[in-house]
Scaffold this motif. Sequence first.
Motif, mmCIF file in Angstrom:
data_model
loop_
_atom_site.group_PDB
_atom_site.id
_atom_site.type_symbol
_atom_site.label_atom_id
_atom_site.label_comp_id
_atom_site.label_asym_id
_atom_site.label_seq_id
_atom_site.Cartn_x
_atom_site.Cartn_y
_atom_site.Cartn_z
ATOM 1 N N LEU A 138 0.990 -1.172 -0.025
ATOM 2 C CA LEU A 138 -0.093 -0.111 0.095
ATOM 3 C C LEU A 138 0.784 1.262 0.017
ATOM 4 N N GLY A 139 2.031 1.079 0.196
ATOM 5 C CA GLY A 139 2.999 2.243 -0.031
ATOM 6 C C GLY A 139 3.809 2.748 1.019
ATOM 7 N N TYR A 140 3.426 2.207 2.237
ATOM 8 C CA TYR A 140 4.033 2.480 3.483
ATOM 9 C C TYR A 140 5.541 1.979 3.588
ATOM 10 N N ASP A 141 6.508 2.891 4.263
ATOM 11 C CA ASP A 141 7.777 2.221 4.514
ATOM 12 C C ASP A 141 7.951 1.429 5.639
ATOM 13 N N PRO A 142 8.922 0.583 5.912
ATOM 14 C CA PRO A 142 9.102 -0.069 7.214
ATOM 15 C C PRO A 142 9.066 0.550 8.253
#
Length: 306
Positions: free
Chosen positions: A88-92
């Motif tokens: 969904l595009g969220y980084d770690p």
Amino acid sequence: MEAQQLDVGYTLSERMRLPRATLRRLGYLGLIYLLGLGVMVPFFGTTAETVLLPLIPTVVGVAFTFELMDSAAGMGFGTALAPLLFILGYDPLAVTPVLLISESITGIISGGVHHELKNASFSVRPVNAETKTMLLMGSVGAVASIVSIMLTYFALSLSESYIETYVAALVLAMGLIGIIRARVVTTIEYKPRRLVAFAALAGINKGIGGGGYGPVVTLGQILSGVYEKSAIAIASVAESIVSIVGVLTFVTLSTQGVSIDLVLLPSIFTGGFLAAIGAPYLVRVIPNQVGATSSRCTPSRSAYSA
């Protein structure tokens, strides 16, 4: 164990029925949720929109779904939710710390409800078998998670692509192991030493991607001879311990310049909290035919307590 007796000694209608005292205690959890959400207000964001409407419906929905799987089957929250949030595009650094914070709370809630509904029995005086196993899994996993977080996000500073690839490979591996485990019939004796290796691997997974703890710990317990329903409850509480240590590690890293994004925290906490209450009830109601009728995964009380 009491969970085994409940599984085979009660009818479905008896397992579905809850005493009024239990319902009343479960109702008090609503106050805990509101308190937790209130504490999170400073982390919602700096804009009026994020403060007034901090919940993201899609994230709440998927968090509820995967925490329901996690608290009912011992796996699925971080393992499945982390890669989905990456997609969904969220980084770690917007996913892993939030999953750890949420699981710190929902793991304790889920374990407490499992205990209340007699899926497992945790005792401090005296320390019983379930509590010993939980402390073992939690302590070993906590140490491993600290090491993996420090190496991944500080010392080695691995790129997002490496982290996401590892999490994806982990999901595929756990699915394959689960399929093999379901199809291969073997005789399993209780071996507590085997739990240490599973706890260490699970802690490493938790620190790297915020997930991958439940599948390893739950399957590891079953392969080590722990009764299935007890293994689920133990995994929930042990994961909470590991998550708390992971949160403290990230707090330490944030003082060293590692930027952490908590925008997803209210949404994931909300979905996870609601599921952590409902899932143990499903475990209580749904009979475990393998654990109830087969000796291959159901150790005797004396063997489990050893």
